[in-house]
Design an enzyme around this catalytic site. Structure first.
Site, PDB file in Angstrom:
ATOM      1  N   CYS B  45       0.839  -1.198   0.000  1.00  0.00           N
ATOM      2  CA  CYS B  45       0.000   0.000   0.000  1.00  0.00           C
ATOM      3  C   CYS B  45       0.868   1.241   0.000  1.00  0.00           C
ATOM      4  O   CYS B  45       2.089   1.168  -0.012  1.00  0.00           O
ATOM      5  CB  CYS B  45      -0.880  -0.001   1.248  1.00  0.00           C
ATOM      6  N   CYS B  48       3.549   1.486   2.723  1.00  0.00           N
ATOM      7  CA  CYS B  48       4.810   0.793   2.445  1.00  0.00           C
ATOM      8  C   CYS B  48       5.688   1.662   1.557  1.00  0.00           C
ATOM      9  O   CYS B  48       6.885   1.800   1.787  1.00  0.00           O
ATOM     10  CB  CYS B  48       4.556  -0.522   1.714  1.00  0.00           C
ATOM     11  N   ASP B 446       8.127 -33.493 -10.898  1.00  0.00           N
ATOM     12  CA  ASP B 446       9.420 -33.685 -10.264  1.00  0.00           C
ATOM     13  C   ASP B 446       9.119 -33.866  -8.772  1.00  0.00           C
ATOM     14  O   ASP B 446       8.053 -33.502  -8.314  1.00  0.00           O
ATOM     15  CB  ASP B 446      10.271 -32.436 -10.519  1.00  0.00           C
ATOM     16  N   ASP B 635      15.523 -30.513 -14.285  1.00  0.00           N
ATOM     17  CA  ASP B 635      14.216 -30.660 -14.928  1.00  0.00           C
ATOM     18  C   ASP B 635      14.097 -29.828 -16.189  1.00  0.00           C
ATOM     19  O   ASP B 635      13.185 -30.037 -16.984  1.00  0.00           O
ATOM     20  CB  ASP B 635      13.098 -30.205 -13.978  1.00  0.00           C
TER      21      ASP B 635
END
Lengths: 59, 759
Positions: B45, B48, B446, B635
């Protein structure tokens, strides 16, 4: 009939002004942070977008 | 309570950013200033924003700090001649986790700005020409009509040249390669409509289609801009995640001094000082030091590995406990990471190229439309013998069939679907990914980091003796080894009474030692913690930790990987959708089998990275459409080989970039959710295509018979566009997976094994 000669240019001119204003605001970074802009009206600090500040240079 | 009250006890992240790295990731903006961008995901907000800006502004050397609330990033200008201000530690002190966002990677993306400008110009032209057209439709006198046609032409020409070039360029590129895409019929339609109108204007004709050609561009540009914004938003959201790969390393030079060197300037033979909490930059061999390594992102192995002199390290491995001196054995371009990238490229070239639905549709559509127009022309020529009239009707056919609705039908649905997914924390890289995801019939997971959080948890749960646990937790709080963190977390969860200890010290690679009076407590590997001759505990396992008092065992702890939240529900939901499920892991057989049997799905263990890609490719060859969900470096080749791919936010950078979708929340329910929305979207796309084709079936006969006037063309085109857009918006109202799974969740909440009972 003669009315067109100034009414249409006026209408087009208004449209062009609107278009120009949009392009200018796009260029000056006003759409970079839409959420932030809504909050910043409550701050007391200067609140010009970053883009402009960068152009005008520091200090 | 303040909305942005930070969780102050957030564990310090595994990687610290030092001065050199910050400088490396910043950019010189001239005037003796450097610019750094920080991604701060915790901004909520205006409060912050103000706090962060105030705090950063106070730092010495900072010229200006500006927070962007939409992108959750901060831009900081600081003086280059000074030491870089400690941005990240300062922010973490006020409770905001921040990490570097690479400015150098790409400069501001110009495509969106170009699209917006084109859209603005097209919008301006379309509205003005429409106004003039209304006057003409209402029955203006021929002189006025001609004047208005001329004004329209004057507005349309520059607008067409400026806004249309996006389509013309793409159509030309595709034609040059002997292909057609959606932009080819669009360009032909728009240009012919304009050309015909210009001819009509010159010859004082009654019908001009300037309004049709420009509003067509306007509608299509709306679809294109939204599509681009959706992809851009997903891309920046993924880019804002913390960069896991190190940007450089501290090199011990021959003259004994240290220097920070970017990763791709490291050559084999260089000595690297690797602090605890850093990742190995290139393949290397340990020459000095003892430590524990977290290989979960590299090989999928969940248990930390012990490393001492002579041990070979793969790039990307995380050093957990002690500082290591290592010697590079390969340059960055020959390292494990680069090898994975090469395998990804190989997998990419092996995969059949997916053509997007819109492009496939246009391959059928364009010839049919152009043939119809040609036949119309020939038919009218035979009937009347009037070239001008025949041409007018043929072009009217082209205008009315111009794929305005078709061009919007697909992107609009994708934009709405991507927005839905975005709200659920799932980022979609492009619309094609959604189409592919909807076709999936097999999901391959995975294990480490995907099915699990890659974060060990104390096994046994409440059966562990509280007193011993309290002691162990007190000792463990001095270390950031994953086992220690798990012990400390379990200790505070069980509210065991705190125990005062003195002089806790970490012995990298072995464990922790603490004193209470004359008593020596050790927490760590059995062979280190227990005095020689002490009879081994019967339940001593490989992955266990012993707490000893003066060399005698007090308790043993074993750990297991924590299941990702909602993994069971996700698996149940996917199985209920008749998807084949499988776990494909690089980890050892035992932990994989344990997990797979608990979830009730097939598993394959100890697979090499190349093996994963081959497995996925062989499934694809057998006609299966595989969705690969994975996070590790090992992966990434499989992610590329699969029909569609997903990665969690915690995945390695390469994996996140390779995956079609990235989910930011911890819950594994993201997978069934994404598949469901993709399927709904595919269904809506098909509906929209049917609507667009149906509209053509009605409109084309009217056009062929020569009844189309500019008014009818404008009405038909905007009508069909609005219809497909409205249909696409229906996707917003679809019920959420979460709500639908609520009964399922309650069912599975009752009988839970320790593995699932995380919270």
């Amino acid at each position: 009939m003669i009315d067109y000669f100034y009414l249409i240019p006026i209408a087009l001119l208004l449209g062009v002004i609107g278009l120009g204003a949009f392009l200018w605001s796009l260029r000056s970074g006003q759409y970079e942070d839409l959420d932030g802009a809504a909050e910043r009206i409550l701050f007391e600090r200067e609140d010009a977008p970053v883009r402009q500040q960068r152009l005008s240079g520091p200090e | 309570m303040d909305c942005c009250a930070p969780d102050a006890d957030a564990a310090p992240l595994d990687r610290r950013t030092n001065d050199d790295e910050l400088r490396l990731a910043s950019r010189d903006i001239g005037g003796g200033l450097r610019q750094t961008e920080l991604a701060i995901p915790g901004i909520h907000c205006g409060g912050c924003v103000q706090r962060i800006e105030k705090t950063l502004d106070k730092l010495p050397g900072v010229m200006r700090a500006r927070v962007n609330l939409s992108t959750k990033r901060a831009t900081i200008h600081w003086r280059a001649d000074e030491k870089s201000p400690p941005f990240i530690s300062t922010l973490s002190a006020i409770g905001f986790e921040a990490h570097l966002y690479d400015v150098g990677a790409d400069d501001k993306d110009g495509t969106l700005a170009e699209l917006l400008r084109a859209l603005a110009v097209a919008g301006f032209a379309a509205s003005n020409i429409m106004l003039l057209s209304v006057a003409i439709w209402s029955g203006a006198e021929p002189a006025t009509r001609d004047l208005f046609h001329w004004i329209s032409a004057l507005i349309a020409l520059p607008a067409l040249a400026y806004s249309g070039r996006i389509f013309f360029r793409s159509a030309w590129r595709s034609l040059r390669h002997g292909q057609t895409n959606m932009d080819v019929p669009i360009s032909i339609g728009v240009l012919l409509a304009f050309g015909l109108s210009l001819y009509e204007t010159l010859h004082h004709g009654p019908h001009a289609y300037f309004d049709a050609s420009i509003s067509l561009l306007f509608f299509l540009l709306i679809g294109r801009t939204l599509d681009h914004m959706m992809r851009e938003r997903a891309r920046t959201a993924v880019k804002s995640l913390a960069c896991l790969a190190p940007r450089g390393a501290l090199i011990l030079q021959t003259d004994g001094t240290n220097a920070y060197v970017p990763v791709n300037e490291i050559t084999p033979g260089m000595t690297i000082l690797l602090a605890a909490g850093e990742r190995v930059p290139v393949d290397a061999r340990v020459v000095k030091g003892q430590s524990e390594l977290d290989c979960s992102l590299v090989s999928g192995e969940s248990a930390p590995q012990h490393a001492s002199a002579g041990f070979l390290l793969q790039a990307g491995t995380l050093n957990l406990t002690g500082p290591l001196t290592i010697v590079a054995t390969a340059a960055a371009k020959d390292s494990f990471l680069a090898e994975m990238v090469r395998m990804m490229e190989a997998a990419e070239s092996g995969r059949s190229i997916y053509r997007r639905l819109a492009d496939r549709a246009s391959r059928l559509y364009a010839p049919v439309v152009h043939l119809t127009a040609l036949l119309t022309f020939v038919g009218w020529m035979i009937e009347t013998g009037n070239v001008h009239q025949s041409l007018t009707v043929a072009i009217a056919v082209l205008i009315i069939t111009c794929p305005c609705a078709l061009g919007l039908a697909v992107p609009m649905v994708h934009v709405v679907a991507a927005r839905r997914l975005f709200e659920d924390g799932i980022m979609v890289k492009d619309g094609g990914a959604l189409e592919r995801l909807a076709e999936v019939d097999t999901v391959v997971f995975d294990k480490t980091g995907t099915m699990t959080l890659g974060d060990p948890q104390l096994a046994g749960g409440d059966t562990v003796d509280c007193e011993a646990l309290a002691l162990a937790a007190a000792i463990a709080s001095h270390s950031r080894h994953p086992y220690s963190r798990a012990l400390a977390a379990e200790g505070s969860r069980r509210l065991c009474p705190p125990i005062a200890l003195s002089g806790a010290s970490e012995h990298p690679g072995s464990g922790l030692e603490a004193h209470a009076g004359a008593t020596v407590y050790r927490l760590g590997r059995p062979e280190w913690a227990l005095a020689n001759g002490e009879p081994k505990f019967p339940d001593l396992q490989l992955a266990s930790v012993v707490l000893s008092k003066d060399g005698r065992a007090v308790a043993t702890f074993s750990f297991e990987d924590r299941l990702r939240p909602d993994a069971r529900e996700a698996v149940a939901a996917l199985a209920a959708d008749d998807l084949a499920l499988e776990i494909l892991s690089g980890d050892r057989e035992e932990p994989v089998r344990l997990l797979a049997s608990r979830l009730g799905i097939l598993h394959i263990s100890s697979v090499s990275p190349g093996g994963k890609a081959r497995h996925v490719a062989s499934m694809a060859a057998a006609g299966r459409k595989v969705l690969m969900v994975g996070d590790g470096l090992n992966d990434t080749p499989a992610l590329v080989a699969a029909h569609a791919s997903m990665a969690p936010a915690s995945a390695v950078d390469v994996g996140r970039n390779a995956a079609d979708l990235v989910f930011l929340r911890e819950s594994l329910l993201a997978v069934p959710q994404a598949i469901e929305i993709a399927r709904n979207a595919a269904w809506l796309v098909r509906q929209n295509l049917v609507l667009a084709v149906g509209y053509n079936l009605i409109a084309v006969p009217i056009a062929v018979l020569g009844y189309v006037t500019p008014l009818i063309a404008a009405l038909a085109m905007s009508g069909s566009s609005l219809l497909v857009v409205a249909n696409a918006l229906r996707l917003r109202g679809w019920r959420r997976t979460r709500d639908r799974l609520a009964p399922l969740r309650r069912l599975s909440a009752v009988p839970q094994t320790p593995l699932g009972s995380t919270r």
